[in-house]
Scaffold this motif. Structure first.
Motif, PDB file in Angstrom:
ATOM      1  N   VAL A   1     -16.730 110.929 -45.403  1.00 32.32           N
ATOM      2  CA  VAL A   1     -15.727 111.965 -45.132  1.00 32.32           C
ATOM      3  C   VAL A   1     -14.324 111.430 -45.378  1.00 32.32           C
ATOM      4  CG1 VAL A   1     -14.700 113.387 -43.322  1.00 32.32           C
ATOM      5  CG2 VAL A   1     -17.190 113.221 -43.514  1.00 32.32           C
ATOM      6  N   ARG A   2     -14.078 110.204 -44.959  1.00 37.40           N
ATOM      7  CA  ARG A   2     -12.750 109.613 -45.156  1.00 37.40           C
ATOM      8  C   ARG A   2     -12.462 109.383 -46.633  1.00 37.40           C
ATOM      9  NH1 ARG A   2     -10.607 104.485 -41.562  1.00 37.40           N
ATOM     10  NH2 ARG A   2      -8.383 104.668 -42.079  1.00 37.40           N
ATOM     11  N   MET A   3     -13.470 108.990 -47.391  1.00 36.44           N
ATOM     12  CA  MET A   3     -13.295 108.808 -48.832  1.00 36.44           C
ATOM     13  C   MET A   3     -12.965 110.140 -49.501  1.00 36.44           C
ATOM     14  SD  MET A   3     -16.489 106.196 -49.497  1.00 36.44           S
ATOM     15  CE  MET A   3     -16.196 106.063 -51.256  1.00 36.44           C
ATOM     16  N   THR A   4     -13.627 111.210 -49.055  1.00 35.85           N
ATOM     17  CA  THR A   4     -13.349 112.527 -49.628  1.00 35.85           C
ATOM     18  C   THR A   4     -11.926 112.977 -49.299  1.00 35.85           C
ATOM     19  OG1 THR A   4     -15.686 113.101 -49.422  1.00 35.85           O
ATOM     20  CG2 THR A   4     -14.138 114.910 -49.744  1.00 35.85           C
ATOM     21  N   ARG A   5     -11.475 112.699 -48.093  1.00 30.95           N
ATOM     22  CA  ARG A   5     -10.102 113.061 -47.729  1.00 30.95           C
ATOM     23  C   ARG A   5      -9.087 112.313 -48.592  1.00 30.95           C
ATOM     24  NH1 ARG A   5     -11.053 112.819 -41.205  1.00 30.95           N
ATOM     25  NH2 ARG A   5     -11.874 114.942 -40.942  1.00 30.95           N
TER      26      ARG A   5
ATOM     27  N   LEU B   1     -13.915 102.135 -49.697  1.00 33.46           N
ATOM     28  CA  LEU B   1     -15.258 101.619 -49.483  1.00 33.46           C
ATOM     29  C   LEU B   1     -15.222 100.119 -49.217  1.00 33.46           C
ATOM     30  CD1 LEU B   1     -18.274 102.098 -49.374  1.00 33.46           C
ATOM     31  CD2 LEU B   1     -18.379 101.800 -51.848  1.00 33.46           C
ATOM     32  N   THR B   2     -14.358  99.396 -49.887  1.00 39.24           N
ATOM     33  CA  THR B   2     -14.202  97.960 -49.633  1.00 39.24           C
ATOM     34  C   THR B   2     -13.781  97.715 -48.194  1.00 39.24           C
ATOM     35  OG1 THR B   2     -13.591  97.570 -51.948  1.00 39.24           O
ATOM     36  CG2 THR B   2     -13.015  95.867 -50.354  1.00 39.24           C
ATOM     37  N   GLU B   3     -12.838  98.514 -47.716  1.00 42.39           N
ATOM     38  CA  GLU B   3     -12.392  98.390 -46.329  1.00 42.39           C
ATOM     39  C   GLU B   3     -13.532  98.630 -45.349  1.00 42.39           C
ATOM     40  OE1 GLU B   3      -9.391 100.747 -43.239  1.00 42.39           O
ATOM     41  OE2 GLU B   3      -9.345 101.195 -45.387  1.00 42.39           O
TER      42      GLU B   3
ATOM     43  N   LEU C   1     -16.811  98.256 -45.898  1.00 43.93           N
ATOM     44  CA  LEU C   1     -17.778  97.157 -45.968  1.00 43.93           C
ATOM     45  C   LEU C   1     -17.244  95.895 -45.312  1.00 43.93           C
ATOM     46  CD1 LEU C   1     -19.072  97.704 -49.617  1.00 43.93           C
ATOM     47  CD2 LEU C   1     -20.366  98.074 -47.514  1.00 43.93           C
ATOM     48  N   LEU C   2     -15.951  95.631 -45.442  1.00 41.80           N
ATOM     49  CA  LEU C   2     -15.345  94.484 -44.770  1.00 41.80           C
ATOM     50  C   LEU C   2     -15.425  94.636 -43.258  1.00 41.80           C
ATOM     51  CD1 LEU C   2     -12.176  93.725 -46.950  1.00 41.80           C
ATOM     52  CD2 LEU C   2     -14.141  92.219 -46.571  1.00 41.80           C
ATOM     53  N   LEU C   3     -15.208  95.856 -42.780  1.00 41.90           N
ATOM     54  CA  LEU C   3     -15.320  96.099 -41.342  1.00 41.90           C
ATOM     55  C   LEU C   3     -16.740  95.851 -40.862  1.00 41.90           C
ATOM     56  CD1 LEU C   3     -14.044  97.038 -38.717  1.00 41.90           C
ATOM     57  CD2 LEU C   3     -14.487  99.415 -39.425  1.00 41.90           C
ATOM     58  N   ALA C   4     -17.722  96.290 -41.647  1.00 41.83           N
ATOM     59  CA  ALA C   4     -19.119  96.046 -41.290  1.00 41.83           C
ATOM     60  C   ALA C   4     -19.415  94.547 -41.266  1.00 41.83           C
ATOM     61  CB  ALA C   4     -20.042  96.755 -42.268  1.00 41.83           C
ATOM     62  N   ARG C   5     -18.882  93.815 -42.235  1.00 38.29           N
ATOM     63  CA  ARG C   5     -19.091  92.367 -42.276  1.00 38.29           C
ATOM     64  C   ARG C   5     -18.454  91.692 -41.069  1.00 38.29           C
ATOM     65  NH1 ARG C   5     -17.365  88.377 -47.326  1.00 38.29           N
ATOM     66  NH2 ARG C   5     -17.842  86.398 -46.282  1.00 38.29           N
TER      67      ARG C   5
ATOM     68  N   PRO D   1     -22.473 105.280 -58.257  1.00 40.25           N
ATOM     69  CA  PRO D   1     -22.462 104.160 -59.201  1.00 40.25           C
ATOM     70  C   PRO D   1     -21.468 103.080 -58.788  1.00 40.25           C
ATOM     71  CG  PRO D   1     -22.439 106.249 -60.377  1.00 40.25           C
ATOM     72  CD  PRO D   1     -22.258 106.581 -58.933  1.00 40.25           C
ATOM     73  N   GLY D   2     -21.923 101.824 -58.860  1.00 45.24           N
ATOM     74  CA  GLY D   2     -21.073 100.687 -58.554  1.00 45.24           C
ATOM     75  C   GLY D   2     -21.102 100.232 -57.113  1.00 45.24           C
ATOM     76  N   VAL D   3     -21.742 101.001 -56.222  1.00 44.57           N
ATOM     77  CA  VAL D   3     -21.741 100.653 -54.799  1.00 44.57           C
ATOM     78  C   VAL D   3     -22.518  99.357 -54.552  1.00 44.57           C
ATOM     79  CG1 VAL D   3     -22.568 101.349 -52.522  1.00 44.57           C
ATOM     80  CG2 VAL D   3     -21.364 102.985 -53.956  1.00 44.57           C
ATOM     81  N   ARG D   4     -23.666  99.202 -55.194  1.00 43.96           N
ATOM     82  CA  ARG D   4     -24.477  98.001 -54.958  1.00 43.96           C
ATOM     83  C   ARG D   4     -23.723  96.739 -55.356  1.00 43.96           C
ATOM     84  NH1 ARG D   4     -27.448  94.393 -57.402  1.00 43.96           N
ATOM     85  NH2 ARG D   4     -26.943  95.240 -59.461  1.00 43.96           N
ATOM     86  N   GLU D   5     -23.083  96.763 -56.507  1.00 42.98           N
ATOM     87  CA  GLU D   5     -22.354  95.582 -56.970  1.00 42.98           C
ATOM     88  C   GLU D   5     -21.167  95.268 -56.052  1.00 42.98           C
ATOM     89  OE1 GLU D   5     -24.664  97.345 -60.241  1.00 42.98           O
ATOM     90  OE2 GLU D   5     -23.213  98.157 -58.782  1.00 42.98           O
ATOM     91  N   LEU D   6     -20.465  96.316 -55.611  1.00 43.99           N
ATOM     92  CA  LEU D   6     -19.332  96.099 -54.704  1.00 43.99           C
ATOM     93  C   LEU D   6     -19.800  95.565 -53.365  1.00 43.99           C
ATOM     94  CD1 LEU D   6     -16.287  96.390 -54.165  1.00 43.99           C
ATOM     95  CD2 LEU D   6     -16.738  98.735 -53.394  1.00 43.99           C
ATOM     96  N   ALA D   7     -20.904  96.081 -52.850  1.00 43.63           N
ATOM     97  CA  ALA D   7     -21.429  95.615 -51.569  1.00 43.63           C
ATOM     98  C   ALA D   7     -21.864  94.158 -51.647  1.00 43.63           C
ATOM     99  CB  ALA D   7     -22.596  96.496 -51.132  1.00 43.63           C
ATOM    100  N   ALA D   8     -22.485  93.760 -52.767  1.00 43.67           N
ATOM    101  CA  ALA D   8     -22.899  92.362 -52.924  1.00 43.67           C
ATOM    102  C   ALA D   8     -21.687  91.436 -52.917  1.00 43.67           C
ATOM    103  CB  ALA D   8     -23.688  92.203 -54.224  1.00 43.67           C
TER     104      ALA D   8
END
Length: 445
Positions: A261-265, A327-329, A331-335, A362-369
């Motif tokens: 939702v935040r990404m869509t906003r 999305l990077t933000e 994933l960093l919070l999750a880490r 597309p690209g989510v898996r590579e960014l998450a890794a």
């Protein structure tokens, strides 16, 4: 005019109805999320259960897009109950039988876990089933949960007289039994609200499971669990985390970061359009990292001077530059949350599995890794049959995992009143009953 009795027709009708009467009740699951509500219905299949992978055949599917995703605002109680009701009705109509009870998932804020230790003295000198239950209860009492509902208790290891950790202490001799267990909780108010929504939709709740834990049951292999794996549920409202080790579930949490939702906003603000239009652009052309040609022009309507949507285009690079930082933000919070809980480096998971609707971009898996610093793969339910594999993608992991959980933990309602056991089943039942009676007498006297 009354029809004459036709023995041939009556015999055929009897043959058609006999198998139907012997069918077990439907087992149904309900995954209630911010973006969509999914209901799956299935029955136990003795033939499939003999297969090594124990696949499940889905008989009914009901999917409703949540009203909240159209406006970006939280849905009210009535809208949530209506989405649940329609999804249940769709699954029941496809399966050809009513759905009265469901196992539901909770993916909202407040899911948390902690490792608790409990110990009890052995009265008989050997560990009994009652001693194991008492040790688990002691672990619960050692970690009070005010205003929290307990979703799951996972015994990780047992110790007899402070000896080496073991998986099953039953029958061992000693003076003291200790257990370490992972306790998963959620806000009691939120759990009660979910139950009320399901009841308003005309069904009862058998059990509620944390969504990331349910997703792990559908996508994680035994080898991944043995080596330690993190399941990341990229939802529309939050990120769900479930870490597994060889002993079982060791960590579960939902990170309230706004999710999709935040990404869509962000995208709506960048493109100067409505939330609903930005959501459609994200679903059709969304990407992160280097997963697309940034110079490609795509349709992205924007608000005109009269306040109405008008045709417009944008470059996919603009979409990527908007979605990737957010999305990077997340994933960093999750880490950071995983590290704060003590599950980082060699002490933490060695692999990750992405599930949820956001995992399909597309690209989510590579960014998450790159962000998580470990190998990452997309998680698809690997033991479902009965509907298109494309539909059974990462977004259906939680609902499929609920179905696996339901089949692995049968309910009393699974045995119908008219069930007529065979002689072999009666013999087996008598052996089981006598064995349980003997164990009870041994444990209590």
């Amino acid at each position: 005019m009354a029809l004459a009795y036709d023995p041939v027709r009556e015999s055929a009708r009897t043959r058609e109805e006999a198998p139907r009467e012997a069918l077990a009740p439907l087992a149904a699951t309900l995954d209630v999320g911010v973006a969509k509500t999914v209901c799956l219905a299935a029955r136990r299949d003795p033939v499939l259960e003999m297969h090594p992978d124990r696949p499940m055949r889905v008989l009914g599917i009901g999917v409703q897009t949540a009203p909240a995703i159209a406006s970006g605002k939280p849905a009210d109680f009535d809208a949530c109950a209506r989405a649940i009701q329609v999804s249940i009705e769709e699954a029941a109509a496809m399966a050809g039988a009513p759905i009265r009870r469901v196992v539901a998932s909770y993916s909202g804020p407040g899911v948390a876990s902690r490792i608790s230790r409990g110990a009890v003295r052995l009265k008989s000198g050997a560990v009994t089933g009652r001693d194991i239950d008492s040790a688990i209860n002691a672990a619960l009492q050692a970690s009070p949960t005010p205003n929290l509902a307990i979703l799951h208790i996972e015994p990780l290891r047992y110790m007899v007289d402070d000896g080496e950790p073991i998986d099953d202490p039953y029958g061992l001799s000693g003076k003291m039994l200790a257990v370490e267990a992972c306790i998963v909780t959620a806000p009691a108010e939120a759990i009660n609200a979910l139950k009320s929504c399901v009841r308003a939709a005309g069904a009862d709740v058998e059990e509620i499971v944390a969504a990331p834990q349910a997703a792990a049951l559908a996508v994680m292999t035994a080898e991944e669990r043995e080596m330690g794996t993190l399941v990341v549920d990229l939802g529309a409202g939050s990120i769900g985390l479930a870490a597994y080790a060889a002993e079982g579930l060791v960590y579960a949490e939902t990170v309230a970061c706004g999710g999709g939702v935040r990404m869509t906003r962000d995208l709506a603000a960048k493109l100067q359009t409505t939330f609903a239009a930005a959501e459609r652009v994200k679903l059709h052309f969304g990407a992160v990292g280097n997963a697309c040609d940034p110079r490609e022009a795509v349709s992205a309507p924007k608000l005109g001077l009269d306040g109405r949507l008008e045709a417009a285009t944008t470059l996919r690079g603009v979409i990527v530059d908007t979605l990737t930082p957010r999305l990077t933000e997340m994933l960093l919070l999750a880490r950071q949350q995983l590290s704060r809980a003590g599950f980082s480096g060699v002490a933490g998971p060695q692999r990750a599995i992405l599930v949820g609707g956001g995992a399909q971009m597309p690209g989510v898996r590579e960014l998450a890794a790159e962000v998580l610093g470990m190998p990452v793969r997309l998680g698809r339910p690997h033991d479902l049959c009965g509907f298109d594999q494309y539909e059974a993608g990462p977004g259906y992991a939680a609902s499929a995992g609920l179905l696996r959980h339901r089949f692995d933990n049968p309910q009393l309602a699974d045995v119908e009143e008219h069930f007529a056991p065979s002689l072999s089943h009666v013999a087996s039942l008598m052996r089981d009953t006598m064995g349980k009676a003997w164990n009870w007498l041994r444990d209590n006297f």
